[in-house]
Motif scaffolding. Structure first.
Motif, PDB file in Angstrom:
ATOM      1  N   GLY A  99       0.825  -1.197   0.000  1.00 56.13           N
ATOM      2  CA  GLY A  99       0.000   0.000   0.000  1.00 56.13           C
ATOM      3  C   GLY A  99       0.865   1.255   0.000  1.00 56.13           C
ATOM      4  N   VAL A 100       0.205   2.417   0.021  1.00 56.75           N
ATOM      5  CA  VAL A 100       0.872   3.718   0.149  1.00 56.75           C
ATOM      6  C   VAL A 100      -0.026   4.594   1.012  1.00 56.75           C
ATOM      7  CG1 VAL A 100       2.106   3.615  -2.061  1.00 56.75           C
ATOM      8  CG2 VAL A 100      -0.209   4.549  -1.986  1.00 56.75           C
ATOM      9  N   PRO A 101       0.456   5.713   1.521  1.00 57.91           N
ATOM     10  CA  PRO A 101      -0.415   6.585   2.325  1.00 57.91           C
ATOM     11  C   PRO A 101      -1.696   6.942   1.580  1.00 57.91           C
ATOM     12  CG  PRO A 101       1.863   7.294   2.547  1.00 57.91           C
ATOM     13  CD  PRO A 101       1.849   6.228   1.486  1.00 57.91           C
ATOM     14  N   GLY A 102      -2.799   6.679   2.218  1.00 63.65           N
ATOM     15  CA  GLY A 102      -4.098   6.941   1.612  1.00 63.65           C
ATOM     16  C   GLY A 102      -4.685   5.773   0.869  1.00 63.65           C
ATOM     17  N   ALA A 112      -5.078   1.493   1.160  1.00 64.64           N
ATOM     18  CA  ALA A 112      -4.902   0.366   2.076  1.00 64.64           C
ATOM     19  C   ALA A 112      -3.921  -0.657   1.510  1.00 64.64           C
ATOM     20  CB  ALA A 112      -6.242  -0.306   2.346  1.00 64.64           C
ATOM     21  N   GLY A 124       4.545  -4.399   5.410  1.00 67.64           N
ATOM     22  CA  GLY A 124       3.437  -3.501   5.737  1.00 67.64           C
ATOM     23  C   GLY A 124       2.074  -3.999   5.312  1.00 67.64           C
TER      24      GLY A 124
END
Length: 371
Positions: A162-165, A167, A191
């Motif tokens: 995922g990445v920020p914003g 999931a 993660g």
């Protein structure tokens, strides 16, 4: 004893059963080592290193099988190799016989003494010669799942971390043993959102203490498997019953409920696989698709990281090789019940209970042949 080390011939198998360091240990104890030309070249172990350690290098496998008292390999002997085995010769390698009736039939007919790495036990429990490859395969399973979730590889186009914003992906691991624990370690480190299932509540409790709220632990049942598999982006099959065929825990119907482009990695494929839709694949063609789900079922996963795997494996196998060479198989097994547990086929008899049951053969206690 004359110890032979042939070059592996299974599709894209680059590991080697003995390193120059192991050769030096055997030669230093008065044994002879015969290594096939370029047996270790693919993992950076040239013939010159074996010669410097005291080995003799020969050009073909036929000479090794004809002369050696003990054959040390990595993977199960292929048909052409099985045809060269002879009565009383020691074969020391991975076998995974339960799902492989053809290999078992040939080994029984050969009369050879066939010792399987994967069923040798340890003083503290567990399967110490299987463990290093299980560690490699468990860690690789997440690496492989992440790669095949990418769109060019046939997956849904999902970044497992995922990445920020956005999931992360959901990884479901079935089985909390060595493979499952190493898969957890990699998935958590990446993660991903991770769920692990096992029928051993004590094992789940132990994993919960290690990983805390970074994972979800669930008791494995048909109901919990159905729910978890349906919600997963990647499922890792990490189930093992020593010596026996792996249970088909994930049914075809469960696979049909998964997201299109999800990935399953069947690490249990050496023992027949734990997905009903699995069949063995190779590194040359590692995947196939069933109901839109990408299946990765390579039967020698650690062969892809052959250098790491060779050293990890031979660290674990060398001590028993030294015992077999120094004492002969009968005395070595009489002295060590853990090594005796590795005897799968001996002089035409099936000597491992789980293997005999899986293949429908009569089971003969190893002790009867040692008496």
């Amino acid at each position: 004893m004359l110890v032979g080390v042939p070059k592996e011939i299974k599709n894209q198998e680059y590991r080697v059963g003995l390193t120059p360091a192991g050769t030096r240990e055997l030669v230093g104890r008065g044994h002879q080592v015969l290594v096939q030309k370029d047996a270790g070249a693919a993992v950076g172990l040239p013939d010159e290193a074996y010669v410097a350690a005291g080995a003799t290098v020969c050009g073909d496998a036929q000479e090794i099988f004809a002369r050696a008292d003990m054959i040390i390999k990595v993977k199960e002997p292929q048909a052409v190799e099985r045809a060269m085995l002879r009565r009383g010769q020691i074969l020391y390698t991975y076998l995974h016989l339960a799902p492989d009736r053809e290999q078992a039939t040939d080994l029984i007919a050969s009369g050879a003494v066939c010792i399987a790495y994967e069923t040798i036990t340890g003083p503290g429990g567990g399967l110490p010669l299987l463990a290093p490859m299980s560690e490699v395969a468990g860690r690789m399973s997440i690496q492989v799942a992440a790669a095949h979730l990418e769109k060019p590889a046939g997956g849904m186009g999902l970044l497992l971390a995922g990445v920020p914003g956005v999931a992360p992906g959901h990884v479901v691991v079935i089985g909390g043993g060595t493979v499952g624990t190493n898969a957890l370690q990699m998935a958590v480190g990446m993660g991903a959102r991770v769920t692990i299932l096992d029928t051993n509540v004590e094992r789940l409790r132990h994993l919960d203490l290690i990983f805390g709220n970074r994972i979800t632990t669930m008791f494995s049942s048909a109901h919990s498997l159905e729910r978890c598999v349906a919600s997963a982006d990647a499922v890792i099959g990490a189930v093992l019953i020593p010596g026996a065929t792996a249970p088909k825990l994930v049914t075809r119907n469960m696979i049909s409920t998964m997201k299109k482009g999800a990935v399953v990695v069947d690490v249990a494929i050496d023992q027949g696989g734990c997905f009903e839709t699995s069949h063995p694949t190779t590194h040359a063609e590692p995947t196939f698709v069933v109901d839109g789900v990408v299946h990765y079922c390579v039967a020698n996963m650690p062969g892809a990281v052959a250098r790491t795997s060779t050293f990890a494996l031979t660290n674990a196998t060398l001590a028993h090789a030294i015992a077999l060479a120094g004492k002969g198989w009968k005395r070595a097994m009489s002295d060590d019940p853990h090594l005796r547990a590795g005897l799968n086929v001996c002089e035409g008899q099936v000597t491992h209970e789980a293997v005999a049951k899986a293949l429908g053969h009569k089971y003969v206690h190893a002790e009867e042949l040692l008496a």
